[in-house]
Design a protein around this motif. Structure first.
Motif, PDB file in Angstrom:
ATOM      1  N   HIS A  45       1.259  -1.453   0.088  1.00 51.13           N
ATOM      2  CA  HIS A  45       0.380   0.029  -0.030  1.00 51.13           C
ATOM      3  C   HIS A  45       1.170   1.419  -0.123  1.00 51.13           C
ATOM      4  O   HIS A  45       2.214   1.255   0.169  1.00 51.13           O
ATOM      5  N   VAL A  46       0.785   2.267  -0.160  1.00 46.60           N
ATOM      6  CA  VAL A  46       1.062   3.580   0.250  1.00 46.60           C
ATOM      7  C   VAL A  46       1.689   3.798   1.390  1.00 46.60           C
ATOM      8  O   VAL A  46       2.298   4.710   0.865  1.00 46.60           O
ATOM      9  N   TYR A  47       1.531   3.731   2.090  1.00 51.03           N
ATOM     10  CA  TYR A  47       1.680   3.289   3.596  1.00 51.03           C
ATOM     11  C   TYR A  47       3.398   2.375   4.515  1.00 51.03           C
ATOM     12  O   TYR A  47       3.435   2.416   4.738  1.00 51.03           O
ATOM     13  N   THR A  48       3.477   1.332   2.378  1.00 49.12           N
ATOM     14  CA  THR A  48       4.215   0.492   3.373  1.00 49.12           C
ATOM     15  C   THR A  48       5.896   0.983   2.882  1.00 49.12           C
ATOM     16  O   THR A  48       5.813   1.852   1.751  1.00 49.12           O
ATOM     17  N   SER A  49       6.848   1.172   3.495  1.00 47.12           N
ATOM     18  CA  SER A  49       7.967   1.720   3.202  1.00 47.12           C
ATOM     19  C   SER A  49       8.654   0.763   2.730  1.00 47.12           C
ATOM     20  O   SER A  49       8.132  -0.301   2.130  1.00 47.12           O
ATOM     21  N   LEU A  50       9.736   1.635   1.732  1.00 41.13           N
ATOM     22  CA  LEU A  50      11.055   1.112   0.788  1.00 41.13           C
ATOM     23  C   LEU A  50      11.855  -0.008   1.901  1.00 41.13           C
ATOM     24  O   LEU A  50      12.106  -1.007   1.130  1.00 41.13           O
ATOM     25  N   SER A  51      11.543   0.382   2.864  1.00 40.37           N
ATOM     26  CA  SER A  51      12.211  -0.183   3.695  1.00 40.37           C
ATOM     27  C   SER A  51      11.850  -1.466   4.697  1.00 40.37           C
ATOM     28  O   SER A  51      12.423  -3.026   4.454  1.00 40.37           O
ATOM     29  N   GLU A  52      10.287  -2.010   4.474  1.00 46.27           N
ATOM     30  CA  GLU A  52       9.521  -2.985   4.545  1.00 46.27           C
ATOM     31  C   GLU A  52       9.711  -3.596   3.687  1.00 46.27           C
ATOM     32  O   GLU A  52       9.377  -5.252   3.068  1.00 46.27           O
ATOM     33  N   LEU A  53       9.287  -2.791   2.030  1.00 44.95           N
ATOM     34  CA  LEU A  53       9.357  -4.046   0.550  1.00 44.95           C
ATOM     35  C   LEU A  53      10.921  -4.579   0.580  1.00 44.95           C
ATOM     36  O   LEU A  53      10.627  -5.475  -0.196  1.00 44.95           O
ATOM     37  N   ASP A  54      12.027  -3.775   1.673  1.00 40.88           N
ATOM     38  CA  ASP A  54      13.290  -4.432   1.311  1.00 40.88           C
ATOM     39  C   ASP A  54      13.320  -5.804   2.293  1.00 40.88           C
ATOM     40  O   ASP A  54      13.697  -6.639   1.628  1.00 40.88           O
ATOM     41  N   PHE A  55      12.231  -5.452   2.917  1.00 40.29           N
ATOM     42  CA  PHE A  55      12.351  -6.282   4.010  1.00 40.29           C
ATOM     43  C   PHE A  55      11.224  -8.027   3.413  1.00 40.29           C
ATOM     44  O   PHE A  55      12.240  -9.282   4.097  1.00 40.29           O
ATOM     45  N   PHE A  56      10.723  -7.472   2.715  1.00 42.25           N
ATOM     46  CA  PHE A  56      10.024  -8.764   1.826  1.00 42.25           C
ATOM     47  C   PHE A  56      10.801  -9.557   1.016  1.00 42.25           C
ATOM     48  O   PHE A  56      10.970 -10.439   0.825  1.00 42.25           O
ATOM     49  N   VAL A  57      11.804  -8.387  -0.119  1.00 45.03           N
ATOM     50  CA  VAL A  57      12.085  -9.018  -0.745  1.00 45.03           C
ATOM     51  C   VAL A  57      13.462 -10.309  -0.622  1.00 45.03           C
ATOM     52  O   VAL A  57      13.547 -11.219  -0.994  1.00 45.03           O
ATOM     53  N   GLY A  58      14.106  -9.448   0.146  1.00 43.59           N
ATOM     54  CA  GLY A  58      15.088 -10.080   1.140  1.00 43.59           C
ATOM     55  C   GLY A  58      14.288 -12.014   1.871  1.00 43.59           C
ATOM     56  O   GLY A  58      15.091 -12.356   1.446  1.00 43.59           O
ATOM     57  N   ALA A  59      13.035 -11.617   2.135  1.00 49.33           N
ATOM     58  CA  ALA A  59      13.369 -12.674   2.813  1.00 49.33           C
ATOM     59  C   ALA A  59      11.800 -13.706   1.537  1.00 49.33           C
ATOM     60  O   ALA A  59      12.643 -14.883   2.014  1.00 49.33           O
ATOM     61  N   VAL A  60      11.583 -12.995   0.309  1.00 50.72           N
ATOM     62  CA  VAL A  60      11.674 -14.058  -0.377  1.00 50.72           C
ATOM     63  C   VAL A  60      13.013 -14.610  -0.828  1.00 50.72           C
ATOM     64  O   VAL A  60      12.842 -15.798  -1.414  1.00 50.72           O
ATOM     65  N   GLU A  61      13.611 -14.256  -1.378  1.00 44.89           N
ATOM     66  CA  GLU A  61      14.981 -14.493  -1.592  1.00 44.89           C
ATOM     67  C   GLU A  61      15.388 -15.330  -0.780  1.00 44.89           C
ATOM     68  O   GLU A  61      15.836 -16.505  -1.128  1.00 44.89           O
ATOM     69  N   LYS A  62      15.673 -15.526   0.069  1.00 43.95           N
ATOM     70  CA  LYS A  62      16.122 -16.552   1.348  1.00 43.95           C
ATOM     71  C   LYS A  62      14.860 -18.101   1.449  1.00 43.95           C
ATOM     72  O   LYS A  62      15.796 -18.925   1.264  1.00 43.95           O
ATOM     73  N   ILE A  63      13.916 -17.303   1.204  1.00 48.00           N
ATOM     74  CA  ILE A  63      12.955 -18.587   1.023  1.00 48.00           C
ATOM     75  C   ILE A  63      13.132 -19.618  -0.349  1.00 48.00           C
ATOM     76  O   ILE A  63      13.404 -21.292  -0.392  1.00 48.00           O
ATOM     77  N   ALA A  64      13.801 -18.746  -1.794  1.00 48.32           N
ATOM     78  CA  ALA A  64      13.684 -19.409  -2.886  1.00 48.32           C
ATOM     79  C   ALA A  64      14.810 -20.231  -2.827  1.00 48.32           C
ATOM     80  O   ALA A  64      14.778 -21.096  -3.767  1.00 48.32           O
ATOM     81  N   LYS A  65      15.773 -19.266  -1.934  1.00 46.89           N
ATOM     82  CA  LYS A  65      17.560 -20.181  -2.054  1.00 46.89           C
ATOM     83  C   LYS A  65      17.057 -21.381  -1.233  1.00 46.89           C
ATOM     84  O   LYS A  65      18.344 -22.483  -1.510  1.00 46.89           O
ATOM     85  N   GLY A  66      16.493 -21.491  -0.293  1.00 53.49           N
ATOM     86  CA  GLY A  66      15.767 -22.658   0.340  1.00 53.49           C
ATOM     87  C   GLY A  66      17.175 -23.018   1.729  1.00 53.49           C
ATOM     88  O   GLY A  66      17.429 -23.472   2.472  1.00 53.49           O
TER      89      GLY A  66
END
Length: 66
Positions: A45-66
């Motif tokens: 959402h508009v209230y989602t900060s860039l650092s929160e998006l970075d945290f999310f992307v990092g989490a997905v990358e870690k999950i995808a790498k196993g």
């Protein structure tokens, strides 16, 4: 004002991904399992900060790498 995204990780069910995101990172997402669409819905959402998006992307990358 907001966006809707859907993603999947090869070899993982949507339910497995949402369990890891919430269990390990406290990120709430929704599984989408339909005949034509299968994945994890993410709605920043508009209230989602860039650092929160970075945290999310990092989490997905870690999950995808196993």
């Amino acid at each position: 004002s907001c966006a809707i995204g859907n993603f999947c990780i090869d070899g993982m069910e949507p339910s497995q991904i949402i369990d890891k995101l919430f269990g390990d990172y406290k990120i709430y997402t929704t599984p989408i399992v339909h005949d034509e669409i299968r994945g994890v819905r993410v709605t920043p959402h508009v209230y989602t900060s860039l650092s929160e998006l970075d945290f999310f992307v990092g989490a997905v990358e870690k999950i995808a790498k196993g």
